[in-house]
Scaffold this active site. Structure first.
Site, mmCIF file in Angstrom:
data_model
loop_
_atom_site.group_PDB
_atom_site.id
_atom_site.type_symbol
_atom_site.label_atom_id
_atom_site.label_comp_id
_atom_site.label_asym_id
_atom_site.label_seq_id
_atom_site.Cartn_x
_atom_site.Cartn_y
_atom_site.Cartn_z
ATOM 1 N N ASN A 140 0.802 -1.217 0.000
ATOM 2 C CA ASN A 140 0.000 0.000 0.000
ATOM 3 C C ASN A 140 0.841 1.277 0.000
ATOM 4 O OD1 ASN A 140 -2.696 1.511 0.805
ATOM 5 N ND2 ASN A 140 -1.146 2.148 2.278
ATOM 6 N N TYR A 147 5.445 9.401 -11.117
ATOM 7 C CA TYR A 147 4.379 8.696 -10.408
ATOM 8 C C TYR A 147 3.645 7.764 -11.356
ATOM 9 C CZ TYR A 147 0.150 7.964 -7.633
ATOM 10 O OH TYR A 147 -0.891 7.400 -6.929
#
Length: 252
Positions: free
Chosen positions: A90, A157
């Site tokens: 996560n 990203y």
């Protein structure tokens, strides 16, 4: 019967936001949870909160770019609970909003180290324990940014989340014979600490307000419920898949 009774889960980035919500939900569903993060105070608070609710959790300091930290986190699960059944990769960072030409090598490396290398190292560390448990589930948190390009996106990203998407598929194929399932979750714009800065930009907030077909931003609970499904035996025939949770944004 709770959906994760008898399961042991390791969640990176579990000290706050989406990861903390996942940890609390997993504990409510019967799992023993190892919470890994760099935020020691917050992580210990989530551990205590789970204990107050009658659950069982252990916080470990985890730099996801460190092989040694991952090995220690997995060993914590084995030492305290005897097994590992679920890994949720996560942890992630967003980085500065710059175009390709303005992205420095240091910025690129910092984002890829956490978002891509961190998932690789976590997966590699967990596989032997999952295999020894007779199989299990790996859930990798990617993003809709790992599916589509964006004029206003953050290139490093997006590259990191695209890497997570395909590493997920490689893991699923290579370890299906070990009964280890691996799936990716692709959140859209979710209200978290990490997205607060983006949502504070008027034109970005307007874009999402106007372009999400379901008419709202996502919540951490929206994502945690999807992660729970993939972590549980309810998804026993699901591997190598992409669960997009974005209110319909990329379906257009």
């Amino acid at each position: 019967m709770a959906r994760l009774d008898g399961k042991v889960a390791l969640i990176s980035g579990g000290a706050r936001g989406q990861g903390a919500t996942e940890a609390l939900l997993f504990a409510r569903e019967g799992a023993k949870v190892v919470i890994g993060d760099l935020l020691d105070d917050e992580g210990q608070q989530i551990e205590a909160q789970i204990a107050e609710l009658g659950g069982d959790a252990s916080y470990v300091h985890l730099d996801v770019s460190s092989t040694a930290d991952w090995d220690a986190a997995v060993q914590t699960a084995l030492d305290r609970y005897g097994r590992l059944d679920i890994l949720v990769n996560n942890a992630g960072i967003l980085g500065r909003r710059t175009g390709i030409e303005d992205t420095t090598l240091e910025q690129w490396d910092a984002i890829l180290d956490v978002n891509a290398k961190g998932v690789f190292l976590g997966t590699k560390a967990a596989i032997p324990a999952l295999r020894d448990a007779g199989g299990g589930s790996i859930v990798n948190i990617s993003s809709v940014a790992g599916l589509i390009g964006s004029k206003n996106g953050i290139p490093a990203y997006q590259a990191s989340k695209g890497a997570v998407r395909l590493l997920t598929k490689s893991t699923a194929i290579q370890h299906a014979s070990d009964n280890i399932r691996c799936n990716s979750v692709h959140p859209g714009m979710i209200i978290t600490e990490m997205t607060r800065e983006t949502l504070a930009i008027p034109e970005m907030r307007d874009f999402y307000d106007q372009n999400i077909p379901l008419g709202r931003l996502g919540t951490v609970d929206d994502i945690a419920n999807g992660v729970l499904f993939l972590a549980s035996d309810d998804s026993s025939f699901v591997t190598g898949s992409e669960l997009v949770i974005d209110g319909g944004l990329v379906a257009q």
